[in-house]
Write a protein that holds these residues in place. Sequence first.
Motif, PDB file in Angstrom:
ATOM      1  N   GLN A  87      17.670  83.836  67.264  1.00  0.00           N
ATOM      2  CA  GLN A  87      16.510  84.256  66.474  1.00  0.00           C
ATOM      3  C   GLN A  87      15.998  85.631  66.875  1.00  0.00           C
ATOM      4  N   ALA A  88      15.964  85.897  68.173  1.00  0.00           N
ATOM      5  CA  ALA A  88      15.278  87.094  68.674  1.00  0.00           C
ATOM      6  C   ALA A  88      16.152  88.340  68.711  1.00  0.00           C
ATOM      7  N   ASP A  89      17.448  88.178  68.906  1.00  0.00           N
ATOM      8  CA  ASP A  89      18.334  89.328  69.098  1.00  0.00           C
ATOM      9  C   ASP A  89      19.077  89.632  67.795  1.00  0.00           C
ATOM     10  N   PRO A  90      18.795  90.780  67.159  1.00  0.00           N
ATOM     11  CA  PRO A  90      19.470  91.102  65.892  1.00  0.00           C
ATOM     12  C   PRO A  90      20.991  91.051  65.985  1.00  0.00           C
ATOM     13  N   ALA A  91      21.540  91.321  67.166  1.00  0.00           N
ATOM     14  CA  ALA A  91      22.998  91.307  67.320  1.00  0.00           C
ATOM     15  C   ALA A  91      23.569  89.897  67.232  1.00  0.00           C
ATOM     16  N   HIS A  92      22.733  88.882  67.436  1.00  0.00           N
ATOM     17  CA  HIS A  92      23.202  87.499  67.423  1.00  0.00           C
ATOM     18  C   HIS A  92      22.598  86.672  66.285  1.00  0.00           C
ATOM     19  N   GLN A  93      21.778  87.286  65.454  1.00  0.00           N
ATOM     20  CA  GLN A  93      21.175  86.555  64.344  1.00  0.00           C
ATOM     21  C   GLN A  93      22.221  86.213  63.286  1.00  0.00           C
ATOM     22  N   THR A  94      22.097  85.023  62.728  1.00  0.00           N
ATOM     23  CA  THR A  94      23.023  84.612  61.678  1.00  0.00           C
ATOM     24  C   THR A  94      22.608  85.261  60.358  1.00  0.00           C
ATOM     25  N   PRO A  95      23.538  85.413  59.425  1.00  0.00           N
ATOM     26  CA  PRO A  95      23.209  86.049  58.139  1.00  0.00           C
ATOM     27  C   PRO A  95      22.149  85.257  57.377  1.00  0.00           C
ATOM     28  N   GLU A  96      21.242  85.957  56.731  1.00  0.00           N
ATOM     29  CA  GLU A  96      20.230  85.356  55.873  1.00  0.00           C
ATOM     30  C   GLU A  96      20.136  86.176  54.591  1.00  0.00           C
ATOM     31  N   LEU A  97      19.681  85.545  53.541  1.00  0.00           N
ATOM     32  CA  LEU A  97      19.427  86.224  52.281  1.00  0.00           C
ATOM     33  C   LEU A  97      17.935  86.503  52.159  1.00  0.00           C
ATOM     34  N   SER A  98      17.601  87.598  51.545  1.00  0.00           N
ATOM     35  CA  SER A  98      16.192  87.938  51.333  1.00  0.00           C
ATOM     36  C   SER A  98      15.893  87.812  49.848  1.00  0.00           C
ATOM     37  N   PRO A  99      15.044  86.865  49.459  1.00  0.00           N
ATOM     38  CA  PRO A  99      14.779  86.683  48.028  1.00  0.00           C
ATOM     39  C   PRO A  99      14.034  87.872  47.443  1.00  0.00           C
ATOM     40  N   PRO A 100      14.238  88.175  46.173  1.00  0.00           N
ATOM     41  CA  PRO A 100      13.517  89.283  45.549  1.00  0.00           C
ATOM     42  C   PRO A 100      12.024  88.998  45.483  1.00  0.00           C
ATOM     43  N   PHE A 101      11.243  90.055  45.573  1.00  0.00           N
ATOM     44  CA  PHE A 101       9.794  89.888  45.533  1.00  0.00           C
ATOM     45  C   PHE A 101       9.348  89.240  44.223  1.00  0.00           C
ATOM     46  N   SER A 102      10.070  89.510  43.150  1.00  0.00           N
ATOM     47  CA  SER A 102       9.701  88.926  41.853  1.00  0.00           C
ATOM     48  C   SER A 102       9.755  87.403  41.898  1.00  0.00           C
ATOM     49  N   ALA A 103      10.718  86.848  42.644  1.00  0.00           N
ATOM     50  CA  ALA A 103      10.815  85.389  42.766  1.00  0.00           C
ATOM     51  C   ALA A 103       9.651  84.829  43.564  1.00  0.00           C
ATOM     52  N   LEU A 104       9.276  85.520  44.625  1.00  0.00           N
ATOM     53  CA  LEU A 104       8.121  85.087  45.415  1.00  0.00           C
ATOM     54  C   LEU A 104       6.853  85.125  44.574  1.00  0.00           C
ATOM     55  N   ARG A 105       6.694  86.188  43.798  1.00  0.00           N
ATOM     56  CA  ARG A 105       5.509  86.320  42.954  1.00  0.00           C
ATOM     57  C   ARG A 105       5.471  85.219  41.899  1.00  0.00           C
ATOM     58  N   ALA A 106       6.640  84.895  41.318  1.00  0.00           N
ATOM     59  CA  ALA A 106       6.706  83.840  40.308  1.00  0.00           C
ATOM     60  C   ALA A 106       6.340  82.483  40.900  1.00  0.00           C
ATOM     61  N   LEU A 107       6.812  82.213  42.121  1.00  0.00           N
ATOM     62  CA  LEU A 107       6.460  80.950  42.769  1.00  0.00           C
ATOM     63  C   LEU A 107       4.967  80.894  43.057  1.00  0.00           C
ATOM     64  N   PHE A 108       4.406  81.978  43.568  1.00  0.00           N
ATOM     65  CA  PHE A 108       2.974  82.013  43.868  1.00  0.00           C
ATOM     66  C   PHE A 108       2.162  81.768  42.602  1.00  0.00           C
ATOM     67  N   THR A 109       2.539  82.419  41.502  1.00  0.00           N
ATOM     68  CA  THR A 109       1.824  82.253  40.238  1.00  0.00           C
ATOM     69  C   THR A 109       1.929  80.820  39.740  1.00  0.00           C
ATOM     70  N   ALA A 110       3.128  80.235  39.861  1.00  0.00           N
ATOM     71  CA  ALA A 110       3.329  78.859  39.409  1.00  0.00           C
ATOM     72  C   ALA A 110       2.459  77.888  40.194  1.00  0.00           C
ATOM     73  N   VAL A 111       2.406  78.074  41.495  1.00  0.00           N
ATOM     74  CA  VAL A 111       1.582  77.186  42.333  1.00  0.00           C
ATOM     75  C   VAL A 111       0.110  77.340  41.979  1.00  0.00           C
ATOM     76  N   GLN A 112      -0.333  78.569  41.729  1.00  0.00           N
ATOM     77  CA  GLN A 112      -1.719  78.796  41.320  1.00  0.00           C
ATOM     78  C   GLN A 112      -2.018  78.083  40.010  1.00  0.00           C
ATOM     79  N   ASP A 113      -1.085  78.166  39.059  1.00  0.00           N
ATOM     80  CA  ASP A 113      -1.284  77.516  37.762  1.00  0.00           C
ATOM     81  C   ASP A 113      -1.318  76.001  37.899  1.00  0.00           C
ATOM     82  N   LEU A 114      -0.526  75.471  38.825  1.00  0.00           N
ATOM     83  CA  LEU A 114      -0.476  74.021  39.005  1.00  0.00           C
ATOM     84  C   LEU A 114      -1.775  73.460  39.551  1.00  0.00           C
ATOM     85  N   ALA A 115      -2.615  74.316  40.097  1.00  0.00           N
ATOM     86  CA  ALA A 115      -3.925  73.851  40.591  1.00  0.00           C
ATOM     87  C   ALA A 115      -4.760  73.258  39.460  1.00  0.00           C
TER      88      ALA A 115
END
Length: 283
Positions: free
Chosen positions: A65-93
């Motif tokens: 976790q701490a050492d970039p040389a030993h970290q396993t590959p990860e994907l970074s989701p697009p900000f648009s997807a994060l924003r869509a999830l946040f909006t959806a959760v707000q609407d579900l309230a």
Amino acid sequence: MNDVALVLGGGGVAGVAWITGVIAGLADEGIDLRDAQRILGTSAGATVGAQLWSGASLDELFVRQADPAHQTPELSPPFSALRALFTAVQDLAQVSDPDERVRKVARMALDSETVSEPERRAIIAGRLPSHAWPSKHFATTALDAETGALRLFDAASGVSLVDAVAASCAVPMIWPATTIQGKRYVDGGMRSAENADLIEGASTVVILSPSGLNTPTLRGVGLRKEIEMLERKGSRVAVIEPDAAARTAIGFNPLDPDTRTPCAEAGRTQGRRDASRIGAFLR
């Protein structure tokens, strides 16, 4: 640790790093949470739970976790997807039935454009030092994407460990639902970030919560309420949530892979400092 249950909550890759750091910091001071009798992991907590009993040392897990040389590959989701999830959760309230809120967000996963299932599964497989279920009792949580129904996966489920962890980490609208035995499953954190209320019969429960005590949930039942439920069942409960330094490290996007190094380091520092409190609780 006789009759101790360890509950590990969700919180993205930042949560994986922070939980790992806390557990390593506690171990630095002589408190090894791997001695718990059972682990319940949700989302990020499912990843860490599978890692803890994999045979890898805590130092190795921390370095991953701490050492970039030993970290396993990860994907970074697009900000648009994060924003869509946040909006959806707000609407579900606006939906009055808390169970229907969960069902709706689970179903959203089936209509969202994401990376492919095999691509995401490969990321989860890379996180886990071992793909075999631990010999001690470890369970993960996920939700049926069609119905929102809770599913617990453990060694007796007849499901691969990688698939079980992938399902628990399948954040709707961010990552693809995981197909298991003909059904699609999404992140158990949509029910609760910790799902601590599922613990039965443990005299002592230790909860590591990256999201913290005050985070609202779709069901309207937060961690404080789950703790009350555990205490009514006779369990003693201790909680570790991020301190100020860890919250800063987690930031606004816990799915950002760049949070791993600062979160792991902040978690280890916090674990060392919290060791006296947790040690006294466990005695």
